[in-house]
Design an enzyme around this catalytic site. Structure first.
Site, PDB file in Angstrom:
ATOM      1  N   CYS A 117      -4.958  -4.620  12.680  1.00 12.84           N
ATOM      2  CA  CYS A 117      -5.033  -4.290  11.252  1.00 12.84           C
ATOM      3  C   CYS A 117      -5.821  -5.327  10.460  1.00 12.84           C
ATOM      4  O   CYS A 117      -6.368  -5.019   9.406  1.00 12.84           O
ATOM      5  CB  CYS A 117      -3.632  -4.129  10.680  1.00 12.84           C
ATOM      6  SG  CYS A 117      -2.608  -5.621  10.810  1.00 12.84           S
ATOM      7  N   ARG A 127       1.989  -2.868  -3.181  1.00 14.77           N
ATOM      8  CA  ARG A 127       2.278  -3.744  -2.034  1.00 14.77           C
ATOM      9  C   ARG A 127       3.374  -4.700  -2.481  1.00 14.77           C
ATOM     10  O   ARG A 127       3.207  -5.449  -3.448  1.00 14.77           O
ATOM     11  CB  ARG A 127       1.028  -4.517  -1.619  1.00 14.77           C
ATOM     12  CG  ARG A 127       1.344  -5.623  -0.625  1.00 14.77           C
ATOM     13  CD  ARG A 127       0.113  -6.231   0.003  1.00 14.77           C
ATOM     14  NE  ARG A 127      -0.482  -5.311   0.959  1.00 14.77           N
ATOM     15  CZ  ARG A 127      -1.392  -5.663   1.868  1.00 14.77           C
ATOM     16  NH1 ARG A 127      -1.806  -6.918   1.950  1.00 14.77           N
ATOM     17  NH2 ARG A 127      -1.886  -4.777   2.699  1.00 14.77           N
ATOM     18  N   ARG A 146      -9.984   2.495   6.385  1.00 19.01           N
ATOM     19  CA  ARG A 146      -8.973   2.440   5.325  1.00 19.01           C
ATOM     20  C   ARG A 146      -9.515   3.131   4.064  1.00 19.01           C
ATOM     21  O   ARG A 146      -8.803   3.874   3.392  1.00 19.01           O
ATOM     22  CB  ARG A 146      -8.613   0.978   4.998  1.00 19.01           C
ATOM     23  CG  ARG A 146      -7.843   0.236   6.081  1.00 19.01           C
ATOM     24  CD  ARG A 146      -6.410   0.707   6.193  1.00 19.01           C
ATOM     25  NE  ARG A 146      -5.670   0.595   4.951  1.00 19.01           N
ATOM     26  CZ  ARG A 146      -5.105  -0.523   4.476  1.00 19.01           C
ATOM     27  NH1 ARG A 146      -5.166  -1.645   5.179  1.00 19.01           N
ATOM     28  NH2 ARG A 146      -4.437  -0.515   3.334  1.00 19.01           N
ATOM     29  N   ASP A 166      -0.868  -7.567  16.245  1.00 20.26           N
ATOM     30  CA  ASP A 166      -0.876  -8.087  14.871  1.00 20.26           C
ATOM     31  C   ASP A 166      -0.609  -9.584  14.967  1.00 20.26           C
ATOM     32  O   ASP A 166      -0.249 -10.095  16.044  1.00 20.26           O
ATOM     33  CB  ASP A 166       0.234  -7.362  14.069  1.00 20.26           C
ATOM     34  CG  ASP A 166       0.170  -7.606  12.570  1.00 20.26           C
ATOM     35  OD1 ASP A 166      -0.785  -8.250  12.090  1.00 20.26           O
ATOM     36  OD2 ASP A 166       1.108  -7.151  11.863  1.00 20.26           O
ATOM     37  N   GLN A 209      -2.327   1.810   6.746  1.00 17.50           N
ATOM     38  CA  GLN A 209      -3.038   1.144   7.840  1.00 17.50           C
ATOM     39  C   GLN A 209      -2.998   2.004   9.110  1.00 17.50           C
ATOM     40  O   GLN A 209      -4.018   2.220   9.763  1.00 17.50           O
ATOM     41  CB  GLN A 209      -2.411  -0.229   8.118  1.00 17.50           C
ATOM     42  CG  GLN A 209      -3.088  -0.978   9.235  1.00 17.50           C
ATOM     43  CD  GLN A 209      -4.515  -1.400   8.880  1.00 17.50           C
ATOM     44  OE1 GLN A 209      -4.728  -2.018   7.853  1.00 17.50           O
ATOM     45  NE2 GLN A 209      -5.469  -1.068   9.712  1.00 17.50           N
ATOM     46  N   HIS A 224       3.656  -0.109   6.959  1.00 21.71           N
ATOM     47  CA  HIS A 224       2.268  -0.152   6.462  1.00 21.71           C
ATOM     48  C   HIS A 224       1.590   1.183   6.815  1.00 21.71           C
ATOM     49  O   HIS A 224       0.681   1.237   7.640  1.00 21.71           O
ATOM     50  CB  HIS A 224       1.536  -1.335   7.099  1.00 21.71           C
ATOM     51  CG  HIS A 224       0.289  -1.746   6.385  1.00 21.71           C
ATOM     52  ND1 HIS A 224      -0.155  -1.157   5.211  1.00 21.71           N
ATOM     53  CD2 HIS A 224      -0.650  -2.717   6.676  1.00 21.71           C
ATOM     54  CE1 HIS A 224      -1.266  -1.730   4.819  1.00 21.71           C
ATOM     55  NE2 HIS A 224      -1.594  -2.672   5.689  1.00 21.71           N
TER      56      HIS A 224
HETATM   57  N1  NVA Z   1       2.079  -7.636   9.570  1.00 20.97           N
HETATM   58  C1  NVA Z   1       1.079  -8.162   8.676  1.00 20.97           C
HETATM   59  C2  NVA Z   1       0.119  -7.083   8.280  1.00 20.97           C
HETATM   60  C3  NVA Z   1      -0.973  -7.520   7.352  1.00 20.97           C
HETATM   61  C4  NVA Z   1      -1.895  -6.419   6.978  1.00 20.97           C
HETATM   62  C5  NVA Z   1       1.763  -8.737   7.446  1.00 20.97           C
HETATM   63  O1  NVA Z   1       2.699  -8.114   6.937  1.00 20.97           O
HETATM   64  O2  NVA Z   1       1.379  -9.830   7.021  1.00 20.97           O
HETATM   65  N1   CP Z   2      -4.858  -4.735   6.894  1.00 21.00           N
HETATM   66  C1   CP Z   2      -4.551  -5.043   5.640  1.00 21.00           C
HETATM   67  O1   CP Z   2      -3.719  -4.401   4.989  1.00 21.00           O
HETATM   68  O2   CP Z   2      -5.255  -6.105   5.138  1.00 21.00           O
HETATM   69  P1   CP Z   2      -5.011  -6.847   3.775  1.00 21.00           P
HETATM   70  O3   CP Z   2      -3.735  -7.627   3.890  1.00 21.00           O
HETATM   71  O4   CP Z   2      -6.213  -7.744   3.617  1.00 21.00           O
HETATM   72  O5   CP Z   2      -4.916  -5.837   2.669  1.00 21.00           O
END
Ligand code: NVA
Ligand code: CP
Length: 310
Positions: free
Chosen positions: A267, A106, A295, A227, A136, A133
């Site tokens: 998500c 990540r 997931r 989101d 997800q 992502h």
């Molecule tokens: N769009 C959000 C998704 C988190 C799982 C982010 O990037 O923070």
């Molecule tokens: N949905 C998701 O990826 O959650 P986290 O940021 O908690 O990993």
């Protein structure tokens, strides 16, 4: 040596492969519910998980998936590694490939994942970037398939996106191009998704539609999803975004305009009261807890697929 199967974008798997992954995840879910695991698949093999952004679900679901496949997750904060002190990615990738069977990462910049993958001889899995992502959305599609008639029915379901055109919507666009399902999006002005991803997806799937109003996007939709207004890295814009996203909340009225039996997905993490009301996220249409659970299952199926058994 065989080329590793990376999963950096949703497009890295074909439609058939995505369907197979979801079908396999459903099987693994049922086996797990019956108390049976696949401890032999990764028996004794390490997989590294690297994070330069926060995580709850991704970190724990991947670590659990690796454990339940018999492997061992090595988890590092990228700030503790030599990466952030400037070690070339080409060096990092080749060194890690000598230790582990897979790399789950990540990170902010996706171009760096692509570079890492170029040099890696083990599979690299995108656990979220600023751009995408994919794990997800794979879990989201599994959840939609469970609620809406199975994996073969996905192509004929109408999906609707309300809100920010960031990593999640970019990935939904790619999923829509791969599966061919109708996707309607309603984003505030200035918050459309990545232009290149949008144009390519729209050229491949004429059933993608940009809507001027949330009501137009949600009307008759089988899946309504959204989101947070401010993704990770955009927290300093929160106040501005709260103003810009006024009217882009998924509430009970919007859900009523969706198809009967429509599903709400998010998500997570969510900010109830902002992008979605408490009533919707806690209500009968919400599948968010199954979505989070799934997931684990899709990632198990993915690890099993991209990291061949010895
Ligand atoms: N769009 C959000 C998704 C988190 C799982 C982010 O990037 O923070
Ligand atoms: N949905 C998701 O990826 O959650 P986290 O940021 O908690 O990993």
């Amino acid at each position: 040596m065989q080329k590793p199967r990376h999963f950096i974008t949703f497009r890295d798997m074909s439609l058939e492969e995505h369907k197979r992954l979801i079908t396999r995840a459903v099987e693994l879910k049922a086996e797990r519910a019956a108390g049976s695991f696949r401890l032999d698949h990764l028996a004794g093999r390490p997989v590294i998980m690297m994070f330069s952004k926060n995580s709850t679900r991704t970190r724990v679901s991947f670590e659990s998936a690796i454990t339940e496949l018999g492997g061992h997750a090595v988890v590092i904060n990228m700030g503790d590694s030599q990466w952030t002190r400037g070690e070339p990615l080409s060096h990092t990738a080749r060194v890690l490939s000598r230790y582990v069977s897979g790399i789950v990462i990540r990170h902010t910049k996706e171009a760096e994942l692509v570079e890492l993958a170029r040099w890696s001889s083990v599979p690299v899995i995108n656990a979220l970037t600023d751009e995408r992502h994919p794990c997800q959305v794979l879990g989201d599609l599994m959840t939609a398939s469970e609620r809406l008639g199975g994996v073969e029915a996905l192509a004929s379901r109408t999906f609707c996106w309300i809100g920010d055109g960031a990593n999640m919507l970019n990935t939904w666009l790619e999923a829509s191009a791969v599966f061919g399902f109708p996707l309607r999006l309603a984003c505030p002005e200035g918050y459309l998704p990545d232009r290149g991803i949008l144009d390519r997806a729209m050229s491949e799937n004429p059933r993608i539609r940009i809507c001027g109003a949330v009501s137009e996007a949600a009307e008759g939709a089988d899946v309504v999803t959204t989101d947070v207004f401010a993704s990770m890295g955009f927290e300093s814009e929160k106040e501005k975004r709260l103003r810009d996203f006024r009217g882009y909340q998924v509430d009970a009225r919007l859900m009523e305009s969706a198809a009967p039996g429509a599903v709400f997905l998010h998500c997570l993490p969510a900010h109830p009261g902002e992008e979605v009301t408490d009533e919707v996220i806690e209500g009968p249409a919400s599948a968010v807890w199954d979505e989070a659970e799934n997931r684990l299952h899709v990632q198990k199926a993915l690890l099993e697929y991209v990291i061949p058994a010895l």
